[in-house]
Motif scaffolding. Structure first.
Motif, short mmCIF file in Angstrom:
data_model
loop_
_atom_site.label_atom_id
_atom_site.label_comp_id
_atom_site.label_asym_id
_atom_site.label_seq_id
_atom_site.Cartn_x
_atom_site.Cartn_y
_atom_site.Cartn_z
N GLU A 27 0.59 -1.31 0.42
CA GLU A 27 0.11 -0.33 0.13
C GLU A 27 0.84 1.44 0.32
O GLU A 27 1.67 1.38 0.67
N THR A 28 0.59 2.82 -0.68
CA THR A 28 -0.37 3.13 -1.59
C THR A 28 -0.66 3.05 -2.84
O THR A 28 -1.45 3.23 -3.31
N LYS A 29 0.41 4.08 -3.21
CA LYS A 29 0.51 4.61 -4.42
C LYS A 29 0.46 4.01 -5.61
O LYS A 29 0.25 3.83 -6.75
N ILE A 86 -1.20 0.76 -5.63
CA ILE A 86 -2.23 -0.53 -5.48
C ILE A 86 -2.76 0.10 -7.03
O ILE A 86 -3.24 -0.94 -8.27
#
Lengths: 274, 274
Positions: free
Chosen positions: A139-141, A143
């Motif tokens: 996670e996060t960017k 995904i």
């Protein structure tokens, strides 16, 4: 379904294949859906094949035999890929993207469905022959591009968390040292998410020293599984020596100069473009 | 491009429209690409329209005038949507999914590209008439379905973070009270991510009391923007009184009984299915 003419049937087959990338659809399925003979469908599929080739948007594979059928493998012509990456570089070179600390704002690009689905198609093209079982990301960017890669490969996505979450059941956690900041970090993954003996592709938006990728390789060992490919959208130029070998990056970020307002970034596989 | 016959051209148009959901493609573009007269293309598009309708996978809209063109709006027949949600409920009712604490393991479903893209198509169908500018979600588990919703709507995705990150530049943070646990939580969003006066759709995997959704409404006020729709995959039965009104949920989770190993969940818009 009402009886379709060839021109309609061919279009319908394109739609169904396009909605189900990298999935074998049996001739029997089409035969029943369209009430059409297999011989008729074979001719239809030859036309579909030609259309996809003409559009340079991937390829159609036909599989013979009882378990036979047809599948669509998304793809992009090399020239279109290069143009697309050049265009991304032009967008990323905008000095307004520079964030104090020498970072580059990329969210609008990596969260755009139109762009991330193209990135997914490109990354999938590098890894499809490795027969992966999963696409992994942290996670996060990363995904959005990871799920688009998973979609093109038709395999499940797995999201590794920074902390273990109660909603994921029992987890395996590892500590790893981030390659650039030398800080100890944790990553955590639900025990039930990966089958033993799996082949995984790790996808992320950015790689600096490769500490996260190296951590993922260690984490997969805990699941008796292997990372068979690493793909990142952007790699940092420094440090030159990464903690992992054998990765694919689509763009290389040479430098972000806050004072001059200058960003140097170029597609990884071609020369410097300033 | 080499000259295509009608049956090939129709298939090519379907592919291009399907790859660009909810985006107007001008007749001029097709005319140039295929070296075909507009009148010929109008006939092609009438065929495309019929094919998409026959497949019940959305609709084709034609826009007249100088800025005219054609766009494909993804969709699913109501019956197919119901069957799909029934199938998800059957999967989710498996007692092996129960996690101590009364949670339900859903990652394999919400991270599957095949499933999440269908969920995205369904959710987009509820919100397309509200002309959204963005789809918003909060990290982490809602991201796959949110990007698929954004893809079907052809709008950017915005991911709200739990903490402010240095790579996102200056951020706006708000504190909010989670509706179920009454804990104070923070959410944070890069200042440059949302244009003033925007219309946003909030998408998430699960809603319990709706505290996160209410927090998002407050956060958007800081950007002079409005939440014009809320869509969640699963809503919890309790608490009955949510902190937000006017949301769409696709499934309702009535109860998770750890002792009996029983999960009661059903599609939101139809009767109880145990």
């Amino acid at each position: 379904m009402e009886r379709l003419q060839r021109k309609e049937r061919v279009a319908a087959i394109v739609k169904i294949l396009s909605d189900n990338p990298n999935k074998v659809i049996s001739l029997g399925y089409f035969s029943e859906l369209f009430s059409a003979a297999r011989s008729t469908l074979s001719e239809d599929i030859a036309i579909v094949k030609r259309v996809i080739e003409t559009l340079e948007s991937g390829r159609i594979e036909t599989l013979a035999g009882a378990s036979g059928g047809v599948k669509y493998i998304p793809g992009m012509a090399k020239r279109a890929e290069e143009e697309f990456l050049q265009e991304l570089c032009s967008m990323l070179k905008n000095p307004e993207r520079i964030i104090p600390g020498g970072f580059l704002y990329m969210n609008d690009i990596i969260y755009s469905p139109e762009i991330s689905s193209k990135i997914g198609t490109i990354l999938a093209g590098y890894f499809i022959d490795r027969n992966p079982d999963y696409v992994l990301t942290v996670e996060t960017k990363g995904i959005p591009i990871a799920i688009m890669t998973a979609r093109a490969l038709n395999v499940p996505l797995i999201i590794v968390r920074r902390d273990s979450k109660v909603t994921e059941g029992s987890t395996v956690s590892i500590n790893y040292v981030s390659g650039s900041s030398k800080r100890i970090q944790t990553m955590s993954l639900s025990k039930r998410s990966v089958k033993k003996g799996s082949r995984c592709i790790f996808v992320d938006d950015f790689m600096k020293a490769g500490g996260t990728a190296a951590g993922i390789i260690d984490l997969m060992k805990e699941f008796d599984s292997t990372v068979v490919g690493i793909g990142v959208l952007v790699e940092g130029e420094a440090p030159v020596k990464k903690l992992v070998q054998n990765y694919v990056s689509l763009m290389r970020l040479e430098s972000v100069n806050e004072e001059k307002g200058e960003v140097i970034i170029y597609p990884s596989n071609i020369g410097v473009v300033r």
